[in-house]
Design a protein around this motif. Sequence first.
Motif, short mmCIF file in Angstrom:
data_model
loop_
_atom_site.label_atom_id
_atom_site.label_comp_id
_atom_site.label_asym_id
_atom_site.label_seq_id
_atom_site.Cartn_x
_atom_site.Cartn_y
_atom_site.Cartn_z
N UNK A 96 35.63 9.28 3.98
CA UNK A 96 36.29 8.50 5.02
C UNK A 96 36.10 7.02 4.70
N UNK A 97 37.20 6.27 4.64
CA UNK A 97 37.13 4.84 4.38
C UNK A 97 37.61 4.10 5.62
N UNK A 98 36.69 3.39 6.26
CA UNK A 98 37.02 2.60 7.44
C UNK A 98 37.23 1.15 7.01
N UNK A 99 38.47 0.70 7.13
CA UNK A 99 38.79 -0.66 6.74
C UNK A 99 38.36 -1.65 7.82
N UNK A 100 38.12 -2.88 7.38
CA UNK A 100 37.72 -3.91 8.32
C UNK A 100 38.76 -4.11 9.40
N UNK A 101 40.01 -3.84 9.09
CA UNK A 101 41.11 -4.01 10.05
C UNK A 101 41.06 -2.98 11.17
N UNK A 133 41.16 -7.33 0.74
CA UNK A 133 39.96 -8.16 0.66
C UNK A 133 39.19 -8.09 1.98
N UNK A 134 37.90 -7.86 1.88
CA UNK A 134 37.08 -7.81 3.09
C UNK A 134 35.94 -6.83 2.96
N UNK A 135 35.39 -6.45 4.11
CA UNK A 135 34.23 -5.57 4.19
C UNK A 135 34.66 -4.23 4.76
N UNK A 136 34.52 -3.19 3.98
CA UNK A 136 34.96 -1.86 4.38
C UNK A 136 33.79 -0.88 4.22
N UNK A 137 33.90 0.25 4.91
CA UNK A 137 32.79 1.21 4.90
C UNK A 137 33.28 2.59 4.49
N UNK A 149 28.55 3.62 2.43
CA UNK A 149 28.63 2.61 1.37
C UNK A 149 29.46 1.43 1.87
N UNK A 150 28.89 0.23 1.78
CA UNK A 150 29.66 -0.96 2.08
C UNK A 150 30.50 -1.32 0.86
N UNK A 151 31.80 -1.40 1.04
CA UNK A 151 32.71 -1.80 -0.03
C UNK A 151 33.02 -3.28 0.13
N UNK A 152 32.60 -4.07 -0.84
CA UNK A 152 32.90 -5.50 -0.85
C UNK A 152 34.13 -5.71 -1.71
N UNK A 153 35.28 -5.88 -1.08
CA UNK A 153 36.52 -6.11 -1.82
C UNK A 153 36.75 -7.62 -1.85
N UNK A 154 36.64 -8.21 -3.05
CA UNK A 154 36.60 -9.66 -3.15
C UNK A 154 37.47 -10.20 -4.28
N UNK A 155 37.99 -11.43 -4.11
CA UNK A 155 38.60 -12.11 -5.25
C UNK A 155 37.53 -12.41 -6.29
#
Length: 702
Positions: A96-101, A133-137, A149-155
């Motif tokens: 399960x991927x929970x987006x910051x949005x 881009x952002x912080x997802x779980x 797992x914290x997913x750090x999606x970054x430039x």
Amino acid sequence: MSSPPELLELARLHGVQTAYRDAWGHDRVASPEALGGVLASLGAPLDRPSDAADALAERRRELDERLAPPVVVVWEGKEVYVPLRLPAGTGTFACQLDLESGDRWLTSIDAATLRPGDAPGESLLPVVESVPIGYHHLTVEVAGRRAKVLILAAPRRSFELEKRGLWGGFLPLYALHTKESWGVGDFSDLDRLARWIAGYGGGLVATLPLLATFLDREPFEPSPYAPASRLFWNEVYVDPRRLPEFSGSPAARALAESAEFRAEAAALAALPAVDWARTAALKRQVLTELAQGTLSLSDGRRAEFERFTKSKPYVLEYARFRAAGEQYGTSWQGWPEAERGGNLAQADVRPEAVRYHLYAQWAAEQQLGELAAAARSRGPGLYLDLPLGVHSSSFDVWRFPDLFARGGSAGAPPDALFQGGQNWGFPPIHPERQRERGYDYLIASLRHHLAHAGLLRIDHVMQLHRLFWVPNGLPATEGVYVTYPAEELYAVLSIESHRHRAALVGENLGTVAAEVYEAMDRHAILGLFVAQYELDPDGTDLIRNPPANTAASLNTHDMPPFHAYWQGSEIEDLQALGAIDDEMAARDRDRRGRLRARLTTAVAVTRGGGLAEDQAFSQVSLALHEHLAASPAPIALVNLEDLWGETRPQNVPGTHVERPNWRRKARYSLEEMAEQPEVRTTLARMEALRAEVRKAPDTIER
């Protein structure tokens, strides 16, 4: 005594470096005592060296049983895999991927379809490239076990300034003063300074950290690099007269206009150095009157106040913390046991003290926000400074006790100036705990600053890679390096810099490993070019050109002003302090003399004639500022005190009570600065040369 292999392997698995290369190129091997002390601070069950074998077995078991790492970085446009340690015989499992949005992606994965990883028993779960881009779980559930797992999606690169040829002025806010100041510079004065520099074309005003400090009797520490929190501002910089409540408070106006108050304000303003305790007490009188009025604020202002207290993370806890410190008259380590635990109830502290600290933080946030918005409209605006650590008695250590490692302090290894190393006295952040917490404290600290900064200086940027820990009871010469998850830290910095459209500068002075420079370039973090470090009387080039990936200046707050450097007067001071011996002092004086001669000759040739002795310093100073201004460095910064030949430093590193650090006021008020011919000439030349840089074709390779 050499360390047993079990202890060395345990150190490796905890990210503790067992040796490092010092400033002289020698390898320093960590002692068993140092390794044991640091490992114990990291939480290893290690009371004595003989416990190493059991502790190692426990660490291996802990890592083997970890289903997934707590954090994974996804660089923009790159496919990344999350390493999993799946139980034998795993079939289909849920992800399960929970987006910051707030969006949620659900899927089932057949373990047989995953490609194997590099480590035995490791499988690689792909993370989709399109994650925003952002912080997802990411949540993975396998056989009744769950990993988050914290997913750090970054430039890959942090935010970069669009405009070249920028410049600005630097002065500590406490050193700034105007005819309106009440014993210390305030946010109104900073606004005046920013507007004055902008009048010459400068788009930046830089200062030291503006964070809350301890100005009480116990503890007392005015250093901006040992703050009471990295999450709150210093209310001593608030100008109560510019708050909306002031005009509507007869009591506050009467107090500020009373003969006693005016006499104390005048006495404090006349002092050559800030009397922190008296100044804070004076301002608190007026702010207290205004804070009491929060109960009768207009509907609009009360709604603003309530929004602030609800939206600002931890502000109520901070207000209670400061109120409790005043109530008990000591740092939190001396409070009753229940109150030491990082939580205070409403009934534990006086409500009027809590209200004061809430109002003071609201006032600081308002005033800083207003001046920052105005400064940013004229250029990048404020160039703020994020210190490396916090005071050991800080709110942050009290509120987040698991985040800070106990049993040691951050510091620096021996070098030519500090041959005994340095112990900075504040607890280092636990690298694994901050990962487990999802970098919440770092993110909050960055947002606190970036909400107002167009440019942010990251103190001791090597902290992103490794930090020198000194175990309690051992000298700084026995410290060891602890590694940090650099790519994860760069990812957080990149995300926040883009969200706030603010560029980053890393303080990379001293002994810095090559991989730090490489990472800074890769992630578009500017370094520092400091001319006083770069001058070489014996080199082919007297000074090199500042590179296009630096913020260039003549010196820093930790260095002697240029006139002191020119005279060599700081050599005598360091010798008196015992920081350097007679032989080193003689060598430094000789080198400085040769440097003066070569600089004088070089400037005389450039100016087309000789220089009289009384003209040499001012002409060389102007020439060096012109060198910085004409360079391809995107930022050129002027230490305003250099422009009138100040010789007294703001800080002498390695001293505390020996020198009056962090309190000396500028020799001239802002009004007087504006009339100084040397000041006006240099600032005008800075703008003229920076304007030429802005007009030149952009040939910088990125």
